[in-house]
Design a protein around this motif. Structure first.
Motif, PDB file in Angstrom:
ATOM      1  N   CYS A 133       3.593  11.043   6.679  1.00  0.00           N
ATOM      2  CA  CYS A 133       3.709   9.975   6.824  1.00  0.00           C
ATOM      3  C   CYS A 133       3.665   8.544   7.999  1.00  0.00           C
ATOM      4  N   CYS A 157      -0.007   7.578  10.772  1.00  0.00           N
ATOM      5  CA  CYS A 157       0.376   6.340  10.241  1.00  0.00           C
ATOM      6  C   CYS A 157       1.570   5.736  11.100  1.00  0.00           C
ATOM      7  N   HIS A 158       2.288   5.328  10.404  1.00  0.00           N
ATOM      8  CA  HIS A 158       3.780   4.484   9.763  1.00  0.00           C
ATOM      9  C   HIS A 158       4.413   5.156  10.877  1.00  0.00           C
ATOM     10  N   PRO A 164       1.337  -0.082   8.996  1.00  0.00           N
ATOM     11  CA  PRO A 164       2.423  -1.365   9.070  1.00  0.00           C
ATOM     12  C   PRO A 164       3.175  -0.469   9.177  1.00  0.00           C
ATOM     13  N   ARG A 190      11.097  -2.916   7.037  1.00  0.00           N
ATOM     14  CA  ARG A 190      11.506  -3.965   6.677  1.00  0.00           C
ATOM     15  C   ARG A 190      12.137  -4.195   5.291  1.00  0.00           C
ATOM     16  N   ALA A 244       4.533  -6.207   1.156  1.00  0.00           N
ATOM     17  CA  ALA A 244       4.370  -6.960   0.488  1.00  0.00           C
ATOM     18  C   ALA A 244       3.234  -6.475  -0.639  1.00  0.00           C
ATOM     19  N   LYS A 245       3.237  -5.150  -0.242  1.00  0.00           N
ATOM     20  CA  LYS A 245       2.441  -4.420  -1.550  1.00  0.00           C
ATOM     21  C   LYS A 245       3.099  -3.188  -2.616  1.00  0.00           C
ATOM     22  N   MET A 262      -5.666   3.616   3.610  1.00  0.00           N
ATOM     23  CA  MET A 262      -4.361   4.681   3.574  1.00  0.00           C
ATOM     24  C   MET A 262      -5.065   5.900   2.197  1.00  0.00           C
TER      25      MET A 262
HETATM   26  C1  HEC Z   1      -3.895   7.637   7.526  1.00  0.00           C
HETATM   27  C2  HEC Z   1      -2.772   6.933   7.518  1.00  0.00           C
HETATM   28  C3  HEC Z   1      -1.846   6.781   7.008  1.00  0.00           C
HETATM   29  C4  HEC Z   1      -1.024   7.023   6.059  1.00  0.00           C
HETATM   30  C5  HEC Z   1      -0.761   9.008   6.004  1.00  0.00           C
HETATM   31  C6  HEC Z   1       0.013   6.855   5.317  1.00  0.00           C
HETATM   32  N1  HEC Z   1      -0.415   5.150   5.472  1.00  0.00           N
HETATM   33 FE1  HEC Z   1       0.395   3.743   3.847  1.00  0.00          FE
HETATM   34  N2  HEC Z   1      -0.667   2.482   5.258  1.00  0.00           N
HETATM   35  C7  HEC Z   1      -1.692   2.626   5.765  1.00  0.00           C
HETATM   36  C8  HEC Z   1      -2.742   1.440   5.897  1.00  0.00           C
HETATM   37  C9  HEC Z   1      -3.186   1.173   7.082  1.00  0.00           C
HETATM   38  C10 HEC Z   1      -1.628   0.513   4.983  1.00  0.00           C
HETATM   39  C11 HEC Z   1      -2.380  -0.914   5.486  1.00  0.00           C
HETATM   40  C12 HEC Z   1      -3.413  -1.443   3.984  1.00  0.00           C
HETATM   41  C13 HEC Z   1      -3.666  -1.971   3.826  1.00  0.00           C
HETATM   42  O1  HEC Z   1      -2.596  -3.220   3.823  1.00  0.00           O
HETATM   43  O2  HEC Z   1      -4.810  -2.705   3.130  1.00  0.00           O
HETATM   44  C14 HEC Z   1      -0.249   1.269   4.764  1.00  0.00           C
HETATM   45  C15 HEC Z   1       0.367   0.949   3.654  1.00  0.00           C
HETATM   46  C16 HEC Z   1       1.051   1.865   2.893  1.00  0.00           C
HETATM   47  C17 HEC Z   1       2.078   0.168   2.564  1.00  0.00           C
HETATM   48  C18 HEC Z   1       2.351  -0.920   1.884  1.00  0.00           C
HETATM   49  C19 HEC Z   1       3.133  -1.324   3.189  1.00  0.00           C
HETATM   50  C20 HEC Z   1       3.219  -3.245   3.108  1.00  0.00           C
HETATM   51  O3  HEC Z   1       3.228  -3.874   3.777  1.00  0.00           O
HETATM   52  O4  HEC Z   1       2.973  -3.777   1.898  1.00  0.00           O
HETATM   53  C21 HEC Z   1       3.513   1.700   1.705  1.00  0.00           C
HETATM   54  C22 HEC Z   1       4.437   1.938   1.787  1.00  0.00           C
HETATM   55  C23 HEC Z   1       2.839   2.683   3.107  1.00  0.00           C
HETATM   56  N3  HEC Z   1       1.785   2.582   3.579  1.00  0.00           N
HETATM   57  C24 HEC Z   1       3.888   3.665   3.167  1.00  0.00           C
HETATM   58  C25 HEC Z   1       3.578   5.426   3.245  1.00  0.00           C
HETATM   59  C26 HEC Z   1       3.760   6.294   3.240  1.00  0.00           C
HETATM   60  C27 HEC Z   1       5.252   6.846   2.001  1.00  0.00           C
HETATM   61  C28 HEC Z   1       3.043   7.018   3.069  1.00  0.00           C
HETATM   62  C29 HEC Z   1       3.157   8.799   3.138  1.00  0.00           C
HETATM   63  C30 HEC Z   1       3.596   9.202   1.537  1.00  0.00           C
HETATM   64  C31 HEC Z   1       1.421   6.710   3.956  1.00  0.00           C
HETATM   65  N4  HEC Z   1       1.875   5.474   3.886  1.00  0.00           N
HETATM   66  C32 HEC Z   1       1.009   7.327   4.405  1.00  0.00           C
HETATM   67  C33 HEC Z   1      -2.225   4.396   6.570  1.00  0.00           C
HETATM   68  C34 HEC Z   1      -1.171   5.392   6.210  1.00  0.00           C
END
Ligand code: HEC
Ligand code: HEC
Length: 242
Positions: free
Chosen positions: A33, A36-37, A47, A51, A55-56, A75
């Motif tokens: 994760c 990207c995060h 994002p 926090r 929101a999602k 994502m």
């Molecule tokens: C390739 C990039 C990428 C990876 C890898 C990724 N994410 Fe994300 N994630 C994003 C993006 C871009 C968004 C925003 C999507 C949207 O809101 O349309 C997001 C949104 C989220 C959100 C919602 C945040 C909110 O403000 O509500 C969460 C929770 C989250 N990711 C957790 C994770 C976790 C835990 C992992 C690993 C298991 C992970 N992500 C892996 C790109 C990624």
């Protein structure tokens, strides 16, 4: 039903029953994760997650769903994680949100005046005010940390969002239009110009189509250290439309 949808549903249903393994969740987060995060959830391509409210993913069930299925189109889902792993990484994400919010040195009210005096609203919208082709900044404080905001102001070209492309087209009549690509397929390209107007072109009708990779219309801004602190504090205070 495909195998990964099934395993995701099983994961969600089991969320309430399995105890999380926090150190394992941290490891998964850092390897899958953080790309990207950010290593500590401070945000990057995705994002910030440090926090208290996401929101999602307002509750554990929706957080499990986001992790298993992802969020289209940016994502990817982590279909390879088993139930315990989903629960563990979810618990780790929640622990990131328990960290107190970042304390920034500047003054947000003064920063709002810097924002106005530098003409940022000529390219960005905040709470319905402003115009142009820059991304909306109304909730930028929930998506970006102080370090990212600083860099975005001082060296914008080093932080271009995924899929961002600045283009210049020359029509058969010789007119040049510069803007940000909104859509493109083999035959057409749609761009948004500096005033926020959309233009569609058939590629066959263009004399020239230049993709200005790595470039952004956002200039690098120079300002005093105090002004920069204030501006960053102002942007960090923008938490949404409500
Ligand atoms: C390739 C990039 C990428 C990876 C890898 C990724 N994410 Fe994300 N994630 C994003 C993006 C871009 C968004 C925003 C999507 C949207 O809101 O349309 C997001 C949104 C989220 C959100 C919602 C945040 C909110 O403000 O509500 C969460 C929770 C989250 N990711 C957790 C994770 C976790 C835990 C992992 C690993 C298991 C992970 N992500 C892996 C790109 C990624
Ligand atoms: C000429 C248009 C233009 C002006 C003026 C401008 N920006 Fe931008 N800005 C953009 C564009 C286009 C992007 C998206 C591409 C990029 O990151 O450079 C952007 C990106 C950003 C981002 C990153 C957003 C994100 O999601 O990471 C921030 C923060 C930002 N601008 C703040 C400002 C501030 C503050 C000012 C005034 C000091 C300003 N901008 C002035 C066009 C502009």
């Amino acid at each position: 039903m495909s195998k990964w949808i099934l395993s995701g549903l099983v994961a969600i249903n089991a969320i309430a029953q399995v105890a999380p393994d926090l150190p394992a969740g941290k490891k998964i987060f850092e390897s899958q994760c953080a790309l990207c995060h950010g290593q500590t959830g401070t945000g990057g391509r995705g994002p910030s997650l440090n926090r208290p409210k996401l929101a999602k993913a307002p509750d554990d069930e929706s957080l499990g769903k986001v992790i298993s299925f992802g969020i289209e189109p940016e994502m990817p889902g982590s279909w390879q994680l088993n139930t315990r792993e989903v629960i563990s990484v979810a618990a780790y994400v929640r622990s990131l949100g328990a960290i107190p919010p970042e304390v920034l040195p500047g003054d947000a009210a003064r920063g709002e005046r810097v924002y106005q005096s530098k003409g940022c609203g000529g390219c960005h919208v905040v709470a319905g005010k402003g115009e142009g082709y820059g991304p909306e900044l109304s909730d930028i404080g929930t998506r970006r940390n102080g370090a990212h905001l600083r860099q975005a102001i001082l060296k914008p070209a080093t932080l271009l969002p995924e899929g961002f492309l600045y283009v210049a087209v020359v029509t058969q009549a010789g007119a040049t239009v510069r803007g940000i690509r909104v859509n493109e397929d083999s035959f057409n390209i749609q761009i948004k110009d500096a005033r926020g107007q959309f233009h569609s072109f058939g590629k066959a009708e263009l004399k020239e189509l230049r993709k200005l990779r790595g470039e952004t219309p956002m200039p690098s801004f120079e300002m005093s250290a105090a002004e920069l602190d204030d501006l960053v504090a102002y942007l960090a205070s923008l938490k949404g439309k409500s």
